[in-house]
Write an enzyme that holds these catalytic residues in place. Structure first.
Site, PDB file in Angstrom:
ATOM      1  N   GLN A  22       0.862  -1.174   0.000  1.00  0.00           N
ATOM      2  CA  GLN A  22       0.000   0.000   0.000  1.00  0.00           C
ATOM      3  C   GLN A  22       0.900   1.226   0.000  1.00  0.00           C
ATOM      4  O   GLN A  22       1.972   1.228   0.618  1.00  0.00           O
ATOM      5  CB  GLN A  22      -0.920   0.027   1.218  1.00  0.00           C
ATOM      6  N   SER A  23       0.488   2.302  -0.661  1.00  0.00           N
ATOM      7  CA  SER A  23       1.391   3.429  -0.900  1.00  0.00           C
ATOM      8  C   SER A  23       1.722   4.208   0.355  1.00  0.00           C
ATOM      9  O   SER A  23       2.849   4.667   0.531  1.00  0.00           O
ATOM     10  CB  SER A  23       0.788   4.372  -1.956  1.00  0.00           C
ATOM     11  N   THR A  24       0.762   4.388   1.250  1.00  0.00           N
ATOM     12  CA  THR A  24       0.979   5.237   2.423  1.00  0.00           C
ATOM     13  C   THR A  24       0.443   4.545   3.659  1.00  0.00           C
ATOM     14  O   THR A  24      -0.433   3.669   3.567  1.00  0.00           O
ATOM     15  CB  THR A  24       0.270   6.594   2.260  1.00  0.00           C
ATOM     16  N   GLN A  27      -3.331   4.738   3.814  1.00  0.00           N
ATOM     17  CA  GLN A  27      -4.080   3.732   3.065  1.00  0.00           C
ATOM     18  C   GLN A  27      -4.120   2.398   3.805  1.00  0.00           C
ATOM     19  O   GLN A  27      -5.117   1.686   3.772  1.00  0.00           O
ATOM     20  CB  GLN A  27      -3.436   3.556   1.689  1.00  0.00           C
TER      21      GLN A  27
END
Length: 734
Positions: A22-24, A27
């Protein structure tokens, strides 16, 4: 992923890796559905023929963007690539291409490795073999579309941010002293008067002192706290002022009422290890993306802000051929202003002799008789006097106005510190009243909470009592308002600026500041053959004034005894008779002025000519024993280096009869008392002494040597070393 024909027994003998990302962190915390879908791919791998023991889940990169520059930050993807390269993987599963990589460089590197090691790649649409042309084409298109999607999203978001910033409505972190208002882009002063008062004091003191460091020292000397807010919306904390905080206030354009965006840019570079990394670079003001002047009320206007930046930049140590530099404590008035009239270099200052006579020299050297000689080297007393006279002649008509302004600044200097302390008392009183209200609201039976609130209330009351006592002390120390007779006396003094210039209370730093208000530089050209110096004064505005100054002539040296012998003679005469002195000088190979060996008559004649008293045995033996440096160090409990340093600094009287001979020290009770186990409370370390007196370390040592300050040496504990007794003295009016 219904196509299973590409899955062979060779693939099933290896492991299947499910890569989850997941990017961040946001998220990961809020978009749980996407994370659950990725974990569900492990079941899909088992449906394709892999056992549960063969399925590995790599989720180390949760919360890490797929477009990071360095793979070292994506340890999970690096582990996946390593396993594929070793041929341990039969299938790589990911929800989509963007989960595996956002960069085509990483994506195609993974495709190449999978094609070489016969590794399958699967996503939500199917299973692909990178060594097959059609599958490689589809995977390449998916990687390109993923990178294009990232570019589109980023451009869309960045465009919205820039458009909002161009209107001055993008809400970002504000420096301490400002808060966001209710309207779009509205910026207000902080409602706490103590916070805004501290910020205004910084700008007021900088206008007077002209240096960020001196403003910081003023805050420390007055014992004033400074507001600190680490993040927007957090409570204000009052801490000791730091140089970084003061410098940030003076250089931040937000305090001048400007809205800025894009003061830095991110750029990629390759480090020494060949890794691609990112860094932030500050850009000049001409390249800022957004600069809206007069966006909101500021503590200063924009013209004042620009003038402050020029003044701060001028305080930096100048480079060769450049002017500038903050004024120092030395007596050379043209420090930072003098320029060589021969080569154009900025002249440097030096101090020589027993009285530290100032002088100027050029760093450029010429070869004269086989050695380097400064192209300009001249004493500074006559030159400084000539420049000061020209300056006083130019400013005498404005002397009275300058005096009135000085009196106003002196009163404002004391009022500013007192106002901050009054606000501190108000803040402490509010904290005490709030603690009292919280204590009275608690139920009496709940003693666990009541005791804690009672302790906090007592602490706030102690803080209030301390602040009120400090305010009362400072109100008593504040100078009284000038009476009409005192103002008349100052006006009469201001009409003669020369008297103020020569006053003992006017420091060399003050004189240098006055010179810099009107002078840009002073060009010095020396003609040694004619013993003359030509001074060209360039005033602010471009006006030039030329002064022709005669230099003192040096008389030719006559026949005289060498200086080393003359310096040695007084020390020997204090202990030995003329016959013994003659023997010592002859043993050292010294000769008279005519080149002969010394005799008792010649030593006596030289001694009488130099007014050196004859050796007289003392009627009463002096107090104290004569010991060497090693013996003194053992008696006082310190190392010999400390004794050497105190002798060199002039704190201890030592005797060395001849050059190279052991030093002799008279051990007295007074000397023993200067080396203690623990210093009294009014003796401060060197760093605190320099900040209290606002002078350099060398100046403190000179004052101790002259007897103006008392010093002790602490020989035990973690903070051994020199301690200085600093007396609190109130500066005089002038």
């Amino acid at each position: 992923m219904a196509d299973t024909t590409k899955v062979t027994s060779t693939h099933l003998q290896r492991v299947a890796i499910v890569y989850i990302r997941q990017s961040t962190p946001g998220q990961v915390e809020h978009h749980r559905e996407s994370t659950m879908r990725q974990y569900a791919l492990a079941e899909r791998a088992r449906e394709l023929g892999w056992t549960s023991e063969q399925v590995q889940v790599i989720d180390e990169d949760l919360g890490v963007s797929g477009s990071v520059v360095s793979l070292a930050k994506r340890s999970g993807f690096a582990h996946l690539t390593t396993e594929v390269a070793l041929g341990h993987v039969g299938l790589v599963l990911g929800l989509e291409v963007s989960r595996l990589a956002r960069s085509n460089a990483d994506w195609y590197r993974l495709l190449d490795l999978c094609g070489v090691t016969d590794t399958l790649i699967g996503d939500g649409d199917g299973v692909y073999h990178p060594s097959l042309f059609n599958d490689r084409l589809i995977l390449g298109l998916k990687g390109t579309m993923s990178e294009a999607e990232l570019h589109t999203l980023r451009a869309r978001l960045d465009g919205g941010i820039r458009n909002k910033a161009a209107r001055g409505e993008l809400r970002r972190g504000l420096p301490v002293g400002f808060v966001w208002g209710d309207e779009d882009g509205e910026v207000r002063f902080h409602p706490d008067e103590a916070v805004t008062g501290a910020i205004r004091t910084v700008f007021d003191r900088f206008t007077e002192l002209g240096s960020a460091r001196r403003v910081w020292l003023w805050f420390r000397a007055e014992g004033l706290a400074f507001p600190l807010q680490l993040y927007t919306g957090r409570a204000i904390r009052w801490v000791a002022a730091t140089y970084t905080a003061i410098h940030h206030v003076l250089t931040n354009p937000v305090y001048a009422g400007a809205y800025t965006y894009g003061k830095t840019r991110r750029e990629r570079y390759v480090d020494a290890d060949g890794m691609v990394k990112q860094r932030s670079r500050r850009v000049p003001i001409t390249e800022w993306a957004v600069l809206l002047r007069n966006h909101h009320p500021g503590f200063i206007d924009w013209m004042t802000f620009e003038a402050n930046q020029v003044r701060i930049d001028a305080n930096v140590h100048p480079q060769p051929h450049q002017a500038g530099g903050a004024v120092r404590e030395g007596t050379a008035l043209l420090q930072g202003l003098a320029v060589c009239g021969h080569c154009g270099r900025r002249l440097r200052t030096h101090y020589r002799g027993r009285h530290s006579t100032p002088g100027y020299h050029c760093a450029g050297k010429d070869i004269v008789q086989g050695r380097g000689v400064y192209c300009l080297n001249v004493g500074g007393i006559a030159i400084d006097h000539a420049v000061a006279t020209a300056f006083l002649d130019a400013v005498t008509p404005a002397a009275l106005d300058a005096t009135l302004l000085t009196v106003q600044q002196l009163q404002a200097h004391h009022d500013a510190a007192l106002a901050q302390w009054r606000l501190a008392v108000e803040r402490a009183r509010y904290d005490a009243e709030r603690a009292e209200r919280r204590y009275r609201l608690v139920e009496p039976e709940h003693r666990l909470v009541a005791r804690g609130l009672e302790t906090e209330w007592e602490a706030r009351l102690r803080d209030l009592s301390t602040a009120e006592a400090e305010l009362t002390r400072r109100e008593h120390q504040q100078p009284r308002a000038l009476s009409p007779e005192q103002r008349q006396h100052i006006h009469a003094l201001g009409s003669d600026l020369r008297q103020v210039w020569a006053a003992p209370t006017t420091t060399d730093r003050d004189r240098k500041e006055l010179l810099r208000t009107l002078l840009d530089e002073v060009i010095i050209a020396v003609t040694r053959a004619e013993y003359r110096a030509q001074l060209t004064l360039r005033w602010r505005g471009g006006t030039l004034t030329t002064l022709d100054l005669p230099l003192p002539r040096s008389n030719p040296r006559g026949i005289r005894t060498d200086e080393e012998t003359l310096a040695l003679l007084p020390r020997l005469a204090a202990h030995y008779s003329d016959e013994v002195i003659a023997g010592i000088l002859n043993k050292q190979g010294r000769l008279t002025a005519t080149g002969e060996r010394f005799t008792a008559n010649q030593v006596g004649s030289l001694r009488r000519y130099r007014n050196i008293p004859r050796f007289q045995p003392p009627a009463d033996p002096p107090v104290g024993d004569i010991v060497t440096i090693r013996q003194a160090a053992r008696i006082l409990g310190v190392v010999p280096g400390t004794i050497h340093r105190w002798i060199n600094d002039g704190f201890i009287a030592g005797e060395q009869l001849t050059p190279g001979a052991p030093w002799q020290i008279r051990m007295t009770d007074e000397l023993r008392a200067r080396f203690v186990e623990e210093a009294p409370p009014d003796y401060l370390p060197m760093l605190e002494t320099t900040m209290r007196l606002r002078v350099s370390r060398q100046t403190v040592l000179q004052r101790v040597k002259r007897g103006e300050l008392q010093a002790l040496h602490v020989r035990c504990g973690r903070r051994k070393g020199l301690r200085i007794k600093v007396m609190d003295t109130q500066p005089s009016l002038l």
